[in-house]
Design a protein around this motif. Structure first.
Motif, PDB file in Angstrom:
ATOM      1  N   ALA A 104       0.835  -1.205   0.000  1.00  0.00           N
ATOM      2  CA  ALA A 104       0.000   0.000   0.000  1.00  0.00           C
ATOM      3  C   ALA A 104       0.869   1.254   0.000  1.00  0.00           C
ATOM      4  O   ALA A 104       1.879   1.325   0.687  1.00  0.00           O
ATOM      5  CB  ALA A 104      -0.912   0.004   1.216  1.00  0.00           C
ATOM      6  N   LEU A 105       0.449   2.227  -0.771  1.00  0.00           N
ATOM      7  CA  LEU A 105       1.117   3.511  -0.882  1.00  0.00           C
ATOM      8  C   LEU A 105       0.241   4.566  -0.221  1.00  0.00           C
ATOM      9  O   LEU A 105      -0.965   4.617  -0.462  1.00  0.00           O
ATOM     10  CB  LEU A 105       1.309   3.862  -2.365  1.00  0.00           C
ATOM     11  CG  LEU A 105       1.851   5.243  -2.696  1.00  0.00           C
ATOM     12  CD1 LEU A 105       3.309   5.359  -2.259  1.00  0.00           C
ATOM     13  CD2 LEU A 105       1.734   5.502  -4.182  1.00  0.00           C
ATOM     14  N   GLU A 106       0.832   5.408   0.610  1.00  0.00           N
ATOM     15  CA  GLU A 106       0.077   6.516   1.201  1.00  0.00           C
ATOM     16  C   GLU A 106       0.097   7.676   0.220  1.00  0.00           C
ATOM     17  O   GLU A 106       1.158   8.140  -0.194  1.00  0.00           O
ATOM     18  CB  GLU A 106       0.692   6.955   2.529  1.00  0.00           C
ATOM     19  CG  GLU A 106      -0.075   8.084   3.168  1.00  0.00           C
ATOM     20  CD  GLU A 106       0.491   8.497   4.512  1.00  0.00           C
ATOM     21  OE1 GLU A 106       0.451   9.704   4.811  1.00  0.00           O
ATOM     22  OE2 GLU A 106       0.960   7.616   5.252  1.00  0.00           O
ATOM     23  N   LEU A 107      -1.072   8.121  -0.181  1.00  0.00           N
ATOM     24  CA  LEU A 107      -1.174   9.250  -1.098  1.00  0.00           C
ATOM     25  C   LEU A 107      -1.003  10.536  -0.304  1.00  0.00           C
ATOM     26  O   LEU A 107      -1.821  10.851   0.565  1.00  0.00           O
ATOM     27  CB  LEU A 107      -2.530   9.251  -1.811  1.00  0.00           C
ATOM     28  CG  LEU A 107      -2.706  10.318  -2.880  1.00  0.00           C
ATOM     29  CD1 LEU A 107      -1.766  10.057  -4.063  1.00  0.00           C
ATOM     30  CD2 LEU A 107      -4.144  10.360  -3.356  1.00  0.00           C
ATOM     31  N   PRO A 108       0.070  11.272  -0.589  1.00  0.00           N
ATOM     32  CA  PRO A 108       0.239  12.536   0.128  1.00  0.00           C
ATOM     33  C   PRO A 108      -0.810  13.539  -0.328  1.00  0.00           C
ATOM     34  O   PRO A 108      -1.473  13.339  -1.344  1.00  0.00           O
ATOM     35  CB  PRO A 108       1.650  12.985  -0.282  1.00  0.00           C
ATOM     36  CG  PRO A 108       1.938  12.281  -1.545  1.00  0.00           C
ATOM     37  CD  PRO A 108       1.135  11.019  -1.545  1.00  0.00           C
ATOM     38  N   CYS A 109      -0.944  14.612   0.395  1.00  0.00           N
ATOM     39  CA  CYS A 109      -1.928  15.630   0.046  1.00  0.00           C
ATOM     40  C   CYS A 109      -1.407  16.477  -1.108  1.00  0.00           C
ATOM     41  O   CYS A 109      -0.420  17.185  -0.974  1.00  0.00           O
ATOM     42  CB  CYS A 109      -2.225  16.519   1.246  1.00  0.00           C
ATOM     43  SG  CYS A 109      -3.516  17.711   0.878  1.00  0.00           S
ATOM     44  N   PHE A 110      -2.082  16.381  -2.242  1.00  0.00           N
ATOM     45  CA  PHE A 110      -1.793  17.227  -3.387  1.00  0.00           C
ATOM     46  C   PHE A 110      -2.736  18.422  -3.279  1.00  0.00           C
ATOM     47  O   PHE A 110      -3.721  18.523  -3.991  1.00  0.00           O
ATOM     48  CB  PHE A 110      -2.015  16.448  -4.688  1.00  0.00           C
ATOM     49  CG  PHE A 110      -0.910  15.496  -5.012  1.00  0.00           C
ATOM     50  CD1 PHE A 110       0.116  15.881  -5.856  1.00  0.00           C
ATOM     51  CD2 PHE A 110      -0.894  14.219  -4.470  1.00  0.00           C
ATOM     52  CE1 PHE A 110       1.147  14.998  -6.162  1.00  0.00           C
ATOM     53  CE2 PHE A 110       0.129  13.339  -4.768  1.00  0.00           C
ATOM     54  CZ  PHE A 110       1.149  13.727  -5.619  1.00  0.00           C
ATOM     55  N   GLU A 111      -2.417  19.313  -2.367  1.00  0.00           N
ATOM     56  CA  GLU A 111      -3.299  20.422  -2.011  1.00  0.00           C
ATOM     57  C   GLU A 111      -3.614  21.338  -3.194  1.00  0.00           C
ATOM     58  O   GLU A 111      -4.711  21.870  -3.297  1.00  0.00           O
ATOM     59  CB  GLU A 111      -2.671  21.243  -0.885  1.00  0.00           C
ATOM     60  CG  GLU A 111      -3.563  22.334  -0.374  1.00  0.00           C
ATOM     61  CD  GLU A 111      -2.930  23.098   0.783  1.00  0.00           C
ATOM     62  OE1 GLU A 111      -3.386  24.217   1.033  1.00  0.00           O
ATOM     63  OE2 GLU A 111      -2.008  22.576   1.413  1.00  0.00           O
ATOM     64  N   LYS A 112      -2.647  21.511  -4.114  1.00  0.00           N
ATOM     65  CA  LYS A 112      -2.837  22.442  -5.227  1.00  0.00           C
ATOM     66  C   LYS A 112      -3.104  21.734  -6.553  1.00  0.00           C
ATOM     67  O   LYS A 112      -3.268  22.395  -7.568  1.00  0.00           O
ATOM     68  CB  LYS A 112      -1.614  23.332  -5.359  1.00  0.00           C
ATOM     69  CG  LYS A 112      -1.383  24.188  -4.120  1.00  0.00           C
ATOM     70  CD  LYS A 112      -0.104  24.950  -4.244  1.00  0.00           C
ATOM     71  CE  LYS A 112       0.213  25.673  -2.949  1.00  0.00           C
ATOM     72  NZ  LYS A 112       1.549  26.248  -2.964  1.00  0.00           N
ATOM     73  N   ALA A 113      -3.143  20.406  -6.569  1.00  0.00           N
ATOM     74  CA  ALA A 113      -3.389  19.659  -7.808  1.00  0.00           C
ATOM     75  C   ALA A 113      -4.831  19.847  -8.251  1.00  0.00           C
ATOM     76  O   ALA A 113      -5.743  19.877  -7.431  1.00  0.00           O
ATOM     77  CB  ALA A 113      -3.094  18.186  -7.603  1.00  0.00           C
ATOM     78  N   THR A 114      -5.039  19.959  -9.555  1.00  0.00           N
ATOM     79  CA  THR A 114      -6.389  20.103 -10.088  1.00  0.00           C
ATOM     80  C   THR A 114      -6.940  18.787 -10.621  1.00  0.00           C
ATOM     81  O   THR A 114      -8.144  18.591 -10.667  1.00  0.00           O
ATOM     82  CB  THR A 114      -6.420  21.149 -11.213  1.00  0.00           C
ATOM     83  OG1 THR A 114      -5.497  20.766 -12.227  1.00  0.00           O
ATOM     84  CG2 THR A 114      -6.067  22.531 -10.671  1.00  0.00           C
ATOM     85  N   SER A 115      -6.049  17.881 -11.034  1.00  0.00           N
ATOM     86  CA  SER A 115      -6.470  16.606 -11.596  1.00  0.00           C
ATOM     87  C   SER A 115      -5.461  15.538 -11.205  1.00  0.00           C
ATOM     88  O   SER A 115      -4.252  15.758 -11.315  1.00  0.00           O
ATOM     89  CB  SER A 115      -6.557  16.725 -13.124  1.00  0.00           C
ATOM     90  OG  SER A 115      -6.861  15.483 -13.702  1.00  0.00           O
ATOM     91  N   ILE A 116      -5.970  14.388 -10.765  1.00  0.00           N
ATOM     92  CA  ILE A 116      -5.107  13.259 -10.417  1.00  0.00           C
ATOM     93  C   ILE A 116      -5.624  12.032 -11.135  1.00  0.00           C
ATOM     94  O   ILE A 116      -6.809  11.696 -11.040  1.00  0.00           O
ATOM     95  CB  ILE A 116      -5.076  13.009  -8.892  1.00  0.00           C
ATOM     96  CG1 ILE A 116      -4.466  14.209  -8.173  1.00  0.00           C
ATOM     97  CG2 ILE A 116      -4.297  11.736  -8.571  1.00  0.00           C
ATOM     98  CD1 ILE A 116      -4.464  14.094  -6.655  1.00  0.00           C
ATOM     99  N   SER A 117      -4.735  11.369 -11.854  1.00  0.00           N
ATOM    100  CA  SER A 117      -5.056  10.141 -12.553  1.00  0.00           C
ATOM    101  C   SER A 117      -4.046   9.078 -12.120  1.00  0.00           C
ATOM    102  O   SER A 117      -2.849   9.231 -12.337  1.00  0.00           O
ATOM    103  CB  SER A 117      -4.968  10.364 -14.065  1.00  0.00           C
ATOM    104  OG  SER A 117      -5.202   9.163 -14.743  1.00  0.00           O
ATOM    105  N   LEU A 118      -4.551   8.016 -11.490  1.00  0.00           N
ATOM    106  CA  LEU A 118      -3.675   6.965 -10.976  1.00  0.00           C
ATOM    107  C   LEU A 118      -4.056   5.620 -11.583  1.00  0.00           C
ATOM    108  O   LEU A 118      -5.196   5.182 -11.473  1.00  0.00           O
ATOM    109  CB  LEU A 118      -3.793   6.854  -9.450  1.00  0.00           C
ATOM    110  CG  LEU A 118      -3.535   8.114  -8.631  1.00  0.00           C
ATOM    111  CD1 LEU A 118      -3.810   7.847  -7.160  1.00  0.00           C
ATOM    112  CD2 LEU A 118      -2.121   8.618  -8.837  1.00  0.00           C
ATOM    113  N   ASP A 119      -3.110   4.983 -12.235  1.00  0.00           N
ATOM    114  CA  ASP A 119      -3.244   3.603 -12.683  1.00  0.00           C
ATOM    115  C   ASP A 119      -2.059   2.887 -12.057  1.00  0.00           C
ATOM    116  O   ASP A 119      -0.944   2.951 -12.554  1.00  0.00           O
ATOM    117  CB  ASP A 119      -3.196   3.503 -14.206  1.00  0.00           C
ATOM    118  CG  ASP A 119      -3.391   2.076 -14.691  1.00  0.00           C
ATOM    119  OD1 ASP A 119      -3.415   1.150 -13.846  1.00  0.00           O
ATOM    120  OD2 ASP A 119      -3.506   1.881 -15.909  1.00  0.00           O
TER     121      ASP A 119
END
Length: 179
Positions: free
Chosen positions: A114-129
């Protein structure tokens, strides 16, 4: 009188001193691209250091070909990327072991760490595969500018609903989750 072609070629071919560091003179975005393509254990640390050393915001970060990289190597540089990203993140594993052998995409898969997703506070779009890498989103993170989230090949550790709730993602418009 200008030097001839042979003399110019000889000047260009002259080796530089071994102590000269030409890589550090490259722009940060070029260094990050180089580090993303390296296949060594030192590369994640170099990438983390390059991301942490610069204050230039990243509008777009595409990471492909992790090919089943250990969770620790991704976790090394991802928090530094989270602090700098002000736009879109695409993290695309597409590595071996993603689907069961002989399966075209609808069968059983092996779960990885498992990976902990850090807070992308300023990200507008996140795509994870993530090639069925586990994903954990701590409960206190706020993704203040996130409008789109696309998840594929992710095993959730914990609850996704609370992670993308209105208080935590006030600008959220679109969510897609595929197996």
């Amino acid at each position: 009188m200008e030097p001839g072609g042979e003399e110019t070629a000889a000047k260009c071919a002259k080796p530089s001193p071994a102590s000269e560091d030409r890589l550090s003179a490259l722009p940060d975005d070029v260094l990050i691209l180089i580090l993303l393509r390296l296949r060594s254990l030192e590369a994640p640390h170099g990438l983390r250091d390059a991301l942490a050393a610069s204050a230039v915001p990243l509008r777009y970060l595409l990471v492909r070909g992790l090919q089943g990289a250990p969770t620790e190597s991704i976790a090394t540089w991802l928090p530094a990327a989270a602090r700098r990203l002000v736009g879109e993140l695409i993290l695309d594993d597409m590595g071996p072991g993603r689907y069961a052998k002989g399966d075209g995409g609808g069968g059983e898969s092996k779960e990885r760490d498992a990976l902990e997703l850090p807070c992308f506070e300023k990200a507008t779009s996140i795509s994870l595969d993530l090639g069925f890498l586990g994903l954990f989103v701590p409960p206190a993170r706020v993704f203040a500018r996130l409008t789109e989230l696309f998840l594929m090949g992710v095993w959730f550790h914990g609850e996704l609903g609370g992670a993308v709730s209105s208080p935590r993602c006030p600008l959220f418009r679109r969510k897609e989750t595929l197996p």
